[in-house]
Design an enzyme around this catalytic site. Structure first.
Site, short mmCIF file in Angstrom:
data_model
loop_
_atom_site.label_atom_id
_atom_site.label_comp_id
_atom_site.label_asym_id
_atom_site.label_seq_id
_atom_site.Cartn_x
_atom_site.Cartn_y
_atom_site.Cartn_z
CD GLU A 491 -2.80 -1.19 2.46
OE1 GLU A 491 -2.66 -0.28 3.30
OE2 GLU A 491 -3.63 -2.11 2.57
CG HIS A 513 -5.86 -0.28 5.19
ND1 HIS A 513 -4.58 -0.78 5.30
CD2 HIS A 513 -6.50 -0.64 6.33
CE1 HIS A 513 -4.46 -1.42 6.46
NE2 HIS A 513 -5.61 -1.34 7.10
#
Length: 630
Positions: A491, A513
């Site tokens: 990420e 997320h």
């Protein structure tokens, strides 16, 4: 006495109290006046002009009294109100005023009528209070002040202190420029700008020392105090845009807090941690061995999230750094999103929504199903998995669960003995496993092939748990009917461009997320983690620490507390107690907890002891960290 002959001269308004007394009096006496707010603001403006020296104090006083419309009878209520507005650190250090009362003076441009009754409770007699006095008419209305009083004149504090002709070193403690001028005139040796209640730049920039509270003033002068170490000297660094409530909660406690909106690289973090005692992070900042070695003052790490794999927990423990996380605060948010995903996927909502956005009307029941009566498989039956189980049953789903640990079923949930058993029976599989590195690719091609044809997969746990390429292939082939993914193997550190093989696939929900990112969850985390940090810093409690022996401690009762973190090696407790016995300390309580590597012992004792004992305890072999709390 620490130093014979030293004298302490305190201001009253915004120093001993949190407020300007005449402002409070105005708010009380102008109740019901339609112009109350306007008049109060004008009085406050005039007050600040006088404090900063922009107008003469005489003019400031005259203009304010004209606006007050107050009576002698109002002063009793004012005193009662001021008693509730004593500065927090002043009230906490009442003992200092009693012990050093003969060396303490109050010089204020306020009025004795309300100052005397307040400071009397701090053992400061009226004859050491120098202030103005009101003039009243026959009906008791305040009509002016004693103009012959030296403190009614511009720079009257200078003349007042001159006339006192105090022996020894004179220290002035106040919030305004009118306090500093005593130092500027050479009749005071030091000026402490007191900023607990208001920060006046003109005073602070000219001060010998800025005191955010009385604890700092007492610490600098090595005087008796309520706290062993001023909280303003404890530096806290919060990264990754944690909720503002965390900053507010820690700042209000008196700590010096810096807030950074993004994560930091290893080298950046090492640089920023110089002199920092507490670090707060979320999931992206990596606290490595190298970082911990460089952070020589670091005592606590607060993870404002559930996961802690971004922190080297074992090495943190070896360095005596306690780690807290928020294991429960955002669980509801994650569960609600998972429930929403189940419904959206089963109804194929995103496909229909995209068609409408593209100008296409396609009313159909194809691939749109109710969740009632469908089988939900929950992988990981911990805090989130159990909440998921309850909500899923409430909307009519049949719940199956699998966990490597033995977990008691809630409601009608059915325990599966193997992951394969769960996958083969579930219409929807939702993952809620922990961040154990052994869970990498926990769901891969083999596990996907064990799932029912057309089943849905939801991952709101950890990005590395699912083999993304295998998932993409299963979606493209039609093996799976849809997926919702909130976490990814890699990420970005911040918002911006992002790519994944799952982009553009039908009936696939992708979110960045945000499973636990609701206002409620972030606010709860911002309450929970700071409270754990403050408990440890203020009392030594390690309850709910994820890497340290847990000790719940009783409240200190007029005692000093020694906190000793050490390697758990044979004989070390004997050495610690040998030092305590050598100095004949009266121990009122002792608490110990250990794990295989680290021991943590807390000793409460009477306040009177030889300070050399501290040096000896720090030098006990295998000591990791030591501090004193009171």
């Amino acid at each position: 006495m620490v130093e014979a002959g030293r004298k302490y001269v305190f201001d009253f308004d915004s120093t001993l109290t949190r407020v300007e007394a005449l402002d409070v009096l105005a708010e009380m006496t102008l109740q019901g006046n339609p112009k109350r707010e306007e008049i109060v603001k004008e009085i406050q403006k005039i007050t600040n002009l006088g404090i900063d020296g922009d107008i003469s104090f005489t003019e400031s006083l005259e203009r304010r009294i004209r606006l007050l419309n107050a009576n002698k009878a109002d002063l009793q209520n004012l005193v009662a109100e001021l008693r509730q507005k004593i500065s927090r650190s002043i009230a906490a250090n009442k003992e200092f005023f009693h012990e050093y009362s003969e060396d303490i003076y109050v010089i204020s441009c306020g009025f004795k009528e309300f100052i005397d009754p307040i400071v009397e409770e701090y053992n400061i007699p009226s004859d050491r209070v120098y202030a103005n006095t009101f003039r009243f008419d026959e009906e008791g209305n305040i009509i002016g002040f004693d103009e012959t009083n030296v403190l009614a004149a511009h720079n009257g504090k200078i003349e007042c202190l001159k006339r006192l002709d105090l022996d020894g070193e004179v220290q002035v403690i106040g919030d305004g420029y009118s306090d500093y001028v005593m130092r500027e005139a050479g009749i005071a040796h030091k000026f402490f700008a007191y900023t607990e209640n208001v920060h006046r730049e003109k005073a602070a920039s000219n001060a010998d020392h800025v005191a955010p509270n009385l604890d700092e003033f007492l610490f600098v002068n090595d005087l008796p105090r309520n706290l062993s170490y001023p909280k303003n000297r404890i530096k806290i660094l919060l990264l990754e845009n944690v909720h503002p409530a965390a900053f507010q909660n820690l700042s209000e406690e008196g700590f010096s807090v810096e807030l950074v909106k993004h994560s930091l690289s290893e080298d950046e973090l090492i640089e920023r941690l110089k002199g920092v005692h507490v670090l707060g992070i979320r999931s992206k900042t990596q606290v490595t061995k190298k970082v911990l070695d460089a952070a020589n003052k670091l005592m606590v790490i607060g993870a404002f999230c559930i996961g802690t794999t971004q922190i080297d927990l074992e090495y943190s423990r070896k360095k005596g750094v306690v780690v807290f996380n928020a294991p429960y605060s955002n669980t509801r948010s994650v569960v609600e999103l998972a429930v929403g995903h189940i419904i959206m996927l089963m109804r194929n909502i995103f496909t229909r929504s995209s068609e409408i956005h593209n100008g296409e009307w396609n009313k159909t029941a194809s691939n749109s199903r109710e969740v009632r009566g469908k089988n939900l498989g929950i992988v990981g039956y911990g805090n989130i998995g159990k909440q998921m189980s309850v909500l899923a049953e409430a909307i009519g789903m049949r719940v199956y669960y699998y966990d490597v640990a033995d977990q008691l079923a809630l409601g009608n949930a059915v325990k599966c003995n193997s992951l394969e058993d769960l996958l083969s029976v579930s219409d929807v599989v939702t993952l809620h496993v922990d961040d154990n590195k052994a869970n990498k690719n926990f769901i891969g091609e083999r596990e996907i092939n064990q799932m029912k044809d057309g089943a849905m997969l939801i991952n709101l746990s950890r990005g590395f748990v699912v083999d993304i390429d295998a998932l993409a292939a299963a979606l493209k082939s039609g093996k799976l009917g849809g997926a919702a993914v909130d976490v990814f193997p890699v990420e970005p550190a911040g918002n911006g461009a992002f790519e994944t093989p799952l982009q553009g696939l039908p009936n696939v929900i992708l979110t960045p997320h945000i499973g636990g990112s609701t206002e409620e969850a972030q606010r709860d985390i911002a309450e929970f983690v700071p409270n754990k940090i403050m408990d440890y810093m203020n009392s030594g409690s390690t309850v709910d620490s994820v890497n340290f022996p847990n000790i719940r401690l009783p409240k200190q009762n007029k005692s000093h507390r020694f906190l000793h973190i050490h390697k758990n090696v044979p004989g070390i407790m004997a050495k610690i107690n040998e030092v305590l016995a050598k100095y004949g300390l009266n121990i009122t309580g002792q608490y110990l907890s250990t794990d295989p590597e680290v021991g943590y012992v807390i000793t409460d004792l009477d306040r009177e002891y030889d300070k050399e004992v501290v040096k000896e305890l720090k030098n006990v072999e295998n000591t990791i960290k030591f501090r004193v709390l009171y």
